[in-house]
Design a protein around this motif. Sequence first.
Motif, mmCIF file in Angstrom:
data_model
loop_
_atom_site.group_PDB
_atom_site.id
_atom_site.type_symbol
_atom_site.label_atom_id
_atom_site.label_comp_id
_atom_site.label_asym_id
_atom_site.label_seq_id
_atom_site.Cartn_x
_atom_site.Cartn_y
_atom_site.Cartn_z
ATOM 1 N N PHE A 47 0.838 -1.195 0.000
ATOM 2 C CA PHE A 47 0.000 0.000 0.000
ATOM 3 C C PHE A 47 0.875 1.248 0.000
ATOM 4 N N LEU A 48 0.299 2.383 -0.345
ATOM 5 C CA LEU A 48 1.066 3.627 -0.385
ATOM 6 C C LEU A 48 1.507 4.077 1.002
ATOM 7 N N VAL A 49 0.627 3.899 1.990
ATOM 8 C CA VAL A 49 0.895 4.384 3.344
ATOM 9 C C VAL A 49 0.659 3.235 4.323
ATOM 10 N N GLY A 50 1.631 2.921 5.122
ATOM 11 C CA GLY A 50 1.445 1.888 6.135
ATOM 12 C C GLY A 50 1.274 0.505 5.525
ATOM 13 N N ASN A 51 0.589 -0.361 6.276
ATOM 14 C CA ASN A 51 0.413 -1.754 5.870
ATOM 15 C C ASN A 51 -1.034 -2.123 5.615
ATOM 16 N N GLN A 52 -1.884 -1.128 5.401
ATOM 17 C CA GLN A 52 -3.279 -1.434 5.117
ATOM 18 C C GLN A 52 -3.852 -0.438 4.124
ATOM 19 N N LEU A 53 -4.951 -0.821 3.536
ATOM 20 C CA LEU A 53 -5.632 0.014 2.555
ATOM 21 C C LEU A 53 -5.997 1.357 3.172
ATOM 22 N N SER A 54 -5.772 2.417 2.408
ATOM 23 C CA SER A 54 -6.138 3.765 2.853
ATOM 24 C C SER A 54 -6.794 4.512 1.691
ATOM 25 N N ARG A 55 -7.274 5.680 1.996
ATOM 26 C CA ARG A 55 -7.888 6.516 0.963
ATOM 27 C C ARG A 55 -6.879 6.817 -0.156
#
Length: 121
Positions: A47-55
Motif C-alpha cells: 500500500f502507499l501508506v502503512g500496511n493497510q488500505l487507505s484513501r
Amino acid sequence: DLNELLMTHEIQPADQKDQHFANMMDKAENRYFPVFEKVLKDHGKDFLVGNQLSRADVQLLEIILMVEEWKPDILAKFPLLQSFKARISNIPTIKKFLQPGSQRKPPSDEEVVDKVMKIFY
C-alpha cells in the motif's frame, strides 16, 4: 494535481482540448506516475501508506483507471503501479465495485458537460 486535470478535461474549450490532453498525459507519465512508482519501491509494502488500505490507495487506483480510459498502455513503464492496480482491484469490495453495471460513473457525455458548465461557469 493530476486528478484535477483529469476531471476538468471534458470541460475544456474545444480549441484547448488537444493541448490539455497532451499536458495531462505528459504529467501522468513523466511526473506523477514515476513518483508513485518510487514511493511503492521505497516503501516496499503493498500500500502507499502503512500496511493497510487507505484513501490514498483508492484515490491512486481511481486516477490510474481514469488515465487508462484515455491511454490503456500508460502503465507499461511502471511495473510496481501495474502490480498495485491488480492488487487493489482484487480486494473483494473494490473488485465488486469495478464490475460492469457498478456505481462507478462512465466518462461524461455532452449533456453532462453542458449542465456542469451552466452551473459552475
